[in-house]
Scaffold this motif. Structure first.
Motif, short mmCIF file in Angstrom:
data_model
loop_
_atom_site.label_atom_id
_atom_site.label_comp_id
_atom_site.label_asym_id
_atom_site.label_seq_id
_atom_site.Cartn_x
_atom_site.Cartn_y
_atom_site.Cartn_z
N UNK A 1 -74.74 -23.68 -8.17
CA UNK A 1 -75.37 -23.64 -9.49
C UNK A 1 -76.35 -22.48 -9.57
N UNK A 2 -77.10 -22.24 -8.50
CA UNK A 2 -78.03 -21.12 -8.45
C UNK A 2 -77.31 -19.79 -8.56
N UNK A 3 -76.16 -19.67 -7.90
CA UNK A 3 -75.38 -18.42 -7.99
C UNK A 3 -74.86 -18.21 -9.40
N UNK B 1 -75.36 -15.35 -14.65
CA UNK B 1 -75.65 -15.37 -16.08
C UNK B 1 -76.89 -14.55 -16.40
N UNK B 2 -77.90 -14.61 -15.53
CA UNK B 2 -79.12 -13.84 -15.75
C UNK B 2 -78.82 -12.35 -15.61
N UNK B 3 -77.94 -11.97 -14.70
CA UNK B 3 -77.58 -10.56 -14.53
C UNK B 3 -76.84 -10.03 -15.76
#
Length: 93
Positions: free
Chosen positions: A49-51, A56-58
């Motif tokens: 989930x963190x990846x 998505x943030x990138x």
């Protein structure tokens, strides 16, 4: 119609598998084994989930250009004071 559960263990097979697991690990260690498996799955889900969140943030953030590579002229050492250079050079006498 083809049964999608072909190859999956049914009632009696699960009992045999459970008996083998109890013989291999012992009844006292089964709760610890299940707890460790659950913790590993939780960690794995959190990391994936963190990846996904990082990806998505990138996508949302603008691209940062790579740092500039210095040219050969910028890499050359410069001398600030020629007088000190003559004093430290032992070949000039």
């Amino acid at each position: 119609m083809i049964n999608p559960m072909i190859g999956m263990p049914q009632g009696a097979e699960w009992l045999i598998i459970l008996a083998i697991v109890i013989l291999v690990f012992g009844a006292a260690k089964l709760p610890d084994l299940a707890r460790g498996t659950g913790q590993a799955l939780r960690i794995f889900k959190a990391e994936t989930k963190g990846l996904k969140d990082d990806d998505e943030a990138d996508k949302d953030s603008p691209a940062v250009p790579p740092p500039a590579i210095p040219t050969a002229a910028e890499d050359l050492p410069t001398t600030a004071n020629p007088e000190t250079d003559r004093q430290t050079d032992t070949r000039n006498g």
